[in-house]
Scaffold this active site. Structure first.
Site, PDB file in Angstrom:
ATOM      1  N   ASN A 151       0.979  -1.551  -0.216  1.00  0.00           N
ATOM      2  CA  ASN A 151      -0.305  -0.018  -0.398  1.00  0.00           C
ATOM      3  C   ASN A 151       0.986   1.698   0.249  1.00  0.00           C
ATOM      4  O   ASN A 151       0.285   2.407  -0.376  1.00  0.00           O
ATOM      5  CB  ASN A 151      -0.653   0.188   1.113  1.00  0.00           C
ATOM      6  N   ARG A 152       1.994   1.113   0.122  1.00  0.00           N
ATOM      7  CA  ARG A 152       3.212   2.562   0.287  1.00  0.00           C
ATOM      8  C   ARG A 152       4.269   1.886  -0.380  1.00  0.00           C
ATOM      9  O   ARG A 152       4.959   0.355   0.038  1.00  0.00           O
ATOM     10  CB  ARG A 152       3.090   3.234   1.459  1.00  0.00           C
ATOM     11  N   GLY A 153       4.842   2.803  -0.402  1.00  0.00           N
ATOM     12  CA  GLY A 153       6.750   3.081  -0.184  1.00  0.00           C
ATOM     13  C   GLY A 153       7.009   1.710  -1.509  1.00  0.00           C
ATOM     14  O   GLY A 153       6.264   1.950  -2.954  1.00  0.00           O
ATOM     15  N   LYS A 204      16.176  -9.352   8.489  1.00  0.00           N
ATOM     16  CA  LYS A 204      16.295  -8.982   7.107  1.00  0.00           C
ATOM     17  C   LYS A 204      17.843 -10.360   6.469  1.00  0.00           C
ATOM     18  O   LYS A 204      17.394 -11.577   5.976  1.00  0.00           O
ATOM     19  CB  LYS A 204      16.603  -7.963   6.278  1.00  0.00           C
ATOM     20  N   TYR A 250      16.257  -5.352  13.401  1.00  0.00           N
ATOM     21  CA  TYR A 250      15.992  -5.437  12.402  1.00  0.00           C
ATOM     22  C   TYR A 250      17.071  -6.418  11.026  1.00  0.00           C
ATOM     23  O   TYR A 250      16.845  -6.636  10.619  1.00  0.00           O
ATOM     24  CB  TYR A 250      15.945  -4.418  11.362  1.00  0.00           C
ATOM     25  N   ASP A 271      -3.278  -8.624   8.900  1.00  0.00           N
ATOM     26  CA  ASP A 271      -2.465  -8.559   9.417  1.00  0.00           C
ATOM     27  C   ASP A 271      -1.287  -9.758   9.223  1.00  0.00           C
ATOM     28  O   ASP A 271      -1.951 -10.247   9.521  1.00  0.00           O
ATOM     29  CB  ASP A 271      -2.446  -8.459  11.201  1.00  0.00           C
ATOM     30  N   ARG A 283      -2.532  -3.299   6.336  1.00  0.00           N
ATOM     31  CA  ARG A 283      -2.895  -2.844   8.185  1.00  0.00           C
ATOM     32  C   ARG A 283      -3.333  -2.313   8.744  1.00  0.00           C
ATOM     33  O   ARG A 283      -4.425  -2.338   9.409  1.00  0.00           O
ATOM     34  CB  ARG A 283      -1.026  -3.711   8.565  1.00  0.00           C
TER      35      ARG A 283
END
Length: 234
Positions: free
Chosen positions: A11-13, A144, A140, A48, A34
């Protein structure tokens, strides 16, 4: 042929840029989100991905409207940055659950249809931090880095069924998350890259689209860096 594509966090980025590149190619694109209002032009499914039941329901809706997922882009992720001595166990666990364990959930569910079709593309969006490390991002970076081992294990496990599994590793990218940083923080990040600039979301999307293409049919278990050279040697 139009394929059924799912982009988590689309939905973004970076996720939205990825969703758009597939839609422009004529694919049927579903995205998970979400919160907030999802962008138009896609099958937007509120989900979610840390909830296994919501993941299952999302897949049922997508399969009903678009057919079995042929290309999965596991992109959704969060950050909760903090130095180790101040990082709570909840912050560590939340990042691992969203960024890594959720990738297991969505990939496992996608593989069901891919195994039947004897084809598929699994693409995981990691980060240059996964191989470099970063102070304040132990959670993080660990999440990853875990995606790389996960993707390569799936490459070995599913390759005989015509399913590839690869990782795209972006560097600092022009997104809302980065826009929230100070100019000094952004400049420090940019200076690490030989190209001396941030990536555009569309550049990450192009790498993902390539790994999903017929031309990339003999590429699996790979980590494709789109980081301006910051991760060279890793």
């Amino acid at each position: 042929m139009s394929r059924s594509v799912l982009v988590t966090g689309g939905n973004r980025g970076i996720g939205l840029a990825i969703a758009r590149v597939f839609a422009e190619a004529g694919d049927k694109v579903a995205i998970t989100y979400r919160s907030g209002e999802p962008p138009a032009g896609f099958l937007a499914v509120k989900c979610d991905i840390t909830d296994a039941e919501q993941v299952e329901q999302a897949y049922k809706e997508i399969e009903e409207k678009h057919g079995p997922v042929e290309v999965l882009v596991s992109n959704a992720g969060i950050t909760r940055d903090q130095l180790l001595m101040r990082m709570s166990e909840e912050d560590f666990s939340a990042v691992l659950d969203t960024n890594l364990t959720a990738a297991y959930r969505v990939a496992k569910r996608a593989s069901r249809g891919m195994l039947r079709m004897r084809r598929g593309r699994l693409i995981f969006v990691a980060s240059a931090v996964s191989m470099l490390g970063q102070a304040g991002q132990a959670n993080y970076a660990a999440s990853k880095a875990g995606l790389i081992g996960f993707a390569r294990s799936l490459a070995r496990e599913l390759g005989s069924r015509g399913i590839t599994s690869n990782v795209v590793s972006p560097g600092t990218t022009e997104t809302d998350m980065v826009a929230a940083l100070t100019p000094e923080q952004i400049d420090a990040m940019v200076q690490h890259a030989p190209l001396k600039r941030m990536a555009r979301p569309e550049e990450i999307a192009a790498a993902v689209a390539f790994l999903a293409s017929d031309e990339a049919g003999y590429i699996t278990g790979a980590v494709l860096p789109v980081d301006g050279g910051v991760g060279m040697g890793h």
